[in-house]
Write a protein that holds these residues in place. Structure first.
Motif, mmCIF file in Angstrom:
data_model
loop_
_atom_site.group_PDB
_atom_site.id
_atom_site.type_symbol
_atom_site.label_atom_id
_atom_site.label_comp_id
_atom_site.label_asym_id
_atom_site.label_seq_id
_atom_site.Cartn_x
_atom_site.Cartn_y
_atom_site.Cartn_z
ATOM 1 N N ALA A 84 45.846 36.959 22.156
ATOM 2 C CA ALA A 84 44.614 37.670 22.528
ATOM 3 C C ALA A 84 44.926 38.503 23.762
ATOM 4 O O ALA A 84 46.043 38.471 24.285
ATOM 5 N N THR A 85 43.927 39.235 24.230
ATOM 6 C CA THR A 85 44.049 39.944 25.502
ATOM 7 C C THR A 85 43.305 39.148 26.563
ATOM 8 O O THR A 85 42.168 38.722 26.335
ATOM 9 N N TYR A 86 43.941 38.947 27.695
ATOM 10 C CA TYR A 86 43.367 38.153 28.777
ATOM 11 C C TYR A 86 43.075 39.046 29.976
ATOM 12 O O TYR A 86 43.888 39.876 30.370
ATOM 13 N N PHE A 87 41.896 38.865 30.524
ATOM 14 C CA PHE A 87 41.465 39.636 31.683
ATOM 15 C C PHE A 87 41.159 38.698 32.842
ATOM 16 O O PHE A 87 40.407 37.732 32.676
ATOM 17 N N CYS A 88 41.709 39.008 34.008
ATOM 18 C CA CYS A 88 41.228 38.339 35.202
ATOM 19 C C CYS A 88 40.111 39.201 35.781
ATOM 20 O O CYS A 88 39.980 40.380 35.449
ATOM 21 N N ALA A 89 39.318 38.599 36.642
ATOM 22 C CA ALA A 89 38.221 39.329 37.264
ATOM 23 C C ALA A 89 37.916 38.705 38.612
ATOM 24 O O ALA A 89 38.365 37.590 38.915
ATOM 25 N N ALA A 90 37.158 39.427 39.411
ATOM 26 C CA ALA A 90 36.752 38.923 40.718
ATOM 27 C C ALA A 90 35.386 39.487 41.051
ATOM 28 O O ALA A 90 35.036 40.588 40.610
ATOM 29 N N SER A 91 34.617 38.704 41.819
ATOM 30 C CA SER A 91 33.303 39.208 42.246
ATOM 31 C C SER A 91 32.982 38.691 43.644
ATOM 32 O O SER A 91 33.539 37.708 44.119
ATOM 33 N N LYS A 92 32.061 39.407 44.284
ATOM 34 C CA LYS A 92 31.588 39.022 45.612
ATOM 35 C C LYS A 92 30.298 38.237 45.450
ATOM 36 O O LYS A 92 29.485 38.539 44.587
ATOM 37 N N GLY A 93 30.091 37.288 46.328
ATOM 38 C CA GLY A 93 28.978 36.372 46.155
ATOM 39 C C GLY A 93 27.617 37.007 46.157
ATOM 40 O O GLY A 93 26.699 36.537 45.521
ATOM 41 N N TYR A 94 27.453 38.116 46.868
ATOM 42 C CA TYR A 94 26.111 38.665 47.012
ATOM 43 C C TYR A 94 25.853 39.807 46.056
ATOM 44 O O TYR A 94 24.871 40.483 46.138
ATOM 45 N N ASN A 95 26.785 40.034 45.155
ATOM 46 C CA ASN A 95 26.726 41.296 44.416
ATOM 47 C C ASN A 95 26.336 41.162 42.956
ATOM 48 O O ASN A 95 26.705 41.984 42.150
ATOM 49 N N PHE A 96 25.588 40.098 42.684
ATOM 50 C CA PHE A 96 24.914 39.984 41.397
ATOM 51 C C PHE A 96 25.797 40.241 40.187
ATOM 52 O O PHE A 96 25.546 41.147 39.409
ATOM 53 N N ASN A 97 26.868 39.461 40.032
ATOM 54 C CA ASN A 97 27.711 39.573 38.854
ATOM 55 C C ASN A 97 28.378 40.932 38.682
ATOM 56 O O ASN A 97 28.619 41.350 37.566
ATOM 57 N N LYS A 98 28.656 41.627 39.784
ATOM 58 C CA LYS A 98 29.425 42.856 39.641
ATOM 59 C C LYS A 98 30.892 42.451 39.647
ATOM 60 O O LYS A 98 31.504 42.290 40.692
ATOM 61 N N PHE A 99 31.425 42.279 38.468
ATOM 62 C CA PHE A 99 32.800 41.851 38.333
ATOM 63 C C PHE A 99 33.736 43.043 38.295
ATOM 64 O O PHE A 99 33.465 44.048 37.647
ATOM 65 N N TYR A 100 34.857 42.888 38.984
ATOM 66 C CA TYR A 100 35.928 43.861 38.896
ATOM 67 C C TYR A 100 37.004 43.224 38.023
ATOM 68 O O TYR A 100 37.517 42.149 38.348
ATOM 69 N N PHE A 101 37.320 43.892 36.922
ATOM 70 C CA PHE A 101 38.266 43.335 35.958
ATOM 71 C C PHE A 101 39.674 43.884 36.182
ATOM 72 O O PHE A 101 39.849 45.042 36.583
ATOM 73 N N GLY A 102 40.662 43.037 35.903
ATOM 74 C CA GLY A 102 42.034 43.505 35.826
ATOM 75 C C GLY A 102 42.221 44.334 34.565
ATOM 76 O O GLY A 102 41.312 44.446 33.732
ATOM 77 N N SER A 103 43.412 44.892 34.417
ATOM 78 C CA SER A 103 43.677 45.815 33.316
ATOM 79 C C SER A 103 44.014 45.125 31.994
ATOM 80 O O SER A 103 44.197 45.780 30.982
ATOM 81 N N GLY A 104 44.097 43.805 32.011
ATOM 82 C CA GLY A 104 44.317 43.062 30.771
ATOM 83 C C GLY A 104 45.785 42.802 30.476
ATOM 84 O O GLY A 104 46.669 43.587 30.831
ATOM 85 N N THR A 105 46.041 41.664 29.826
ATOM 86 C CA THR A 105 47.378 41.297 29.367
ATOM 87 C C THR A 105 47.284 40.905 27.907
ATOM 88 O O THR A 105 46.516 40.011 27.549
ATOM 89 N N LYS A 106 48.046 41.607 27.084
ATOM 90 C CA LYS A 106 48.057 41.288 25.660
ATOM 91 C C LYS A 106 49.115 40.218 25.414
ATOM 92 O O LYS A 106 50.307 40.466 25.588
ATOM 93 N N LEU A 107 48.676 39.036 25.024
ATOM 94 C CA LEU A 107 49.575 37.913 24.777
ATOM 95 C C LEU A 107 49.819 37.765 23.287
ATOM 96 O O LEU A 107 48.880 37.737 22.491
ATOM 97 N N ASN A 108 51.090 37.662 22.930
ATOM 98 C CA ASN A 108 51.480 37.410 21.542
ATOM 99 C C ASN A 108 52.311 36.134 21.514
ATOM 100 O O ASN A 108 53.394 36.086 22.117
ATOM 101 N N VAL A 109 51.794 35.117 20.870
ATOM 102 C CA VAL A 109 52.524 33.853 20.763
ATOM 103 C C VAL A 109 53.168 33.802 19.386
ATOM 104 O O VAL A 109 52.485 33.777 18.364
ATOM 105 N N LYS A 110 54.493 33.788 19.368
ATOM 106 C CA LYS A 110 55.261 33.796 18.116
ATOM 107 C C LYS A 110 55.348 32.384 17.550
ATOM 108 O O LYS A 110 55.642 31.446 18.276
ATOM 109 N N PRO A 111 55.152 32.253 16.227
ATOM 110 C CA PRO A 111 55.215 30.925 15.603
ATOM 111 C C PRO A 111 56.638 30.346 15.636
ATOM 112 O O PRO A 111 57.604 31.064 15.764
#
Lengths: 113, 113
Positions: free
Chosen positions: A86-113
């Motif tokens: 899947a693609t995984y995103f990290c994010a961060a927010s400030k406590g007073y800012n009502f769910n204004k999340f800043y997202f990372g650019s994403g990492t596409k993970l491929n797990v090979k069988p």
């Protein structure tokens, strides 16, 4: 200007291996750090989250490690499975800012069988 | 029973047209959002409404106008569509406190030709 920087952009891991995704931030006012998982054609879904008062949080095979002094946090996926591909995103927010999340650019993970 | 549903899932249109995307949540949440995900998967907040009141309005062209008829609905209207508007638009909702998780819809893939 990107508030949260994420690496790597893509990751290939063998089944059973450990997947590690890293994020870094600059704003010390951030106090909540979630990770989201997104499958193709779907919206992101919360996987796990951490606050800076702890250095590690574990939920099943997923662990967040948090380094406040370095302003970095990472997601570790133990015993990676093809279903974790899947693609995984990290994010961060400030406590007073009502769910204004800043997202990372994403990492596409491929797990090979 | 979908928690956050948005329609349509796909939207293909010509430059200059006006289009709308609808979003509804049945979670009883007070806060709803629009996020834009570009071709590089970068997620960026556009708007946030709390109980029908606009609380976050990022630097978005005024061709984009959100409308919240009630707290369960948040629609996005886009005037004079441009090629650069092509992206996936996600609606999301949350309880509104800083660490309430975001529930995302499955996205609307907008293609402007």
């Amino acid at each position: 200007q990107q508030q949260v920087k994420q690496s790597p952009q893509s990751l290939i891991v063998q089944k059973g291996g450990i997947s590690i995704i890293n994020c870094a931030y600059e704003n010390t006012a951030f106090d909540y750090f979630p990770w989201y998982q997104q499958f193709p054609g779907k919206g992101p879904a919360l996987l796990i989250a951490i606050r800076p008062d702890v250095s590690e949080k574990k939920e099943g095979r997923f662990t967040i490690s948090f380094n406040k002094s370095a302003k970095q946090f990472s997601l570790h996926i133990m015993d990676s499975q093809p279903g974790d591909s899947a693609t995984y995103f990290c994010a961060a927010s400030k406590g007073y800012n009502f769910n204004k999340f800043y997202f990372g650019s994403g990492t596409k993970l491929n797990v090979k069988p | 029973d979908t928690a956050v549903s948005q329609t349509p899932k796909y939207l293909v249109t010509q430059m200059g047209n006006d289009k709308s995307i609808k979003c509804e949540q049945n979670l009883g949440h007070d806060t709803m959002y629009w996020y834009k995900q570009d071709s590089k998967k970068f997620l960026k907040i556009m708007f946030s409404y709390n109980n029908k009141e606009l609380i976050i309005n990022e630097t978005v062209p005024n061709r984009f106008s959100p409308k919240s008829p009630d707290k369960a609905h948040l629609n996005l209207h886009i005037n004079s569509l441009e090629l650069g508007d092509s992206a996936v638009y996600f609606c999301a909702s949350s309880g509104g406190r800083v660490d309430e998780k975001l529930f995302f819809g499955s996205g609307t893939q907008l293609s402007v030709l």
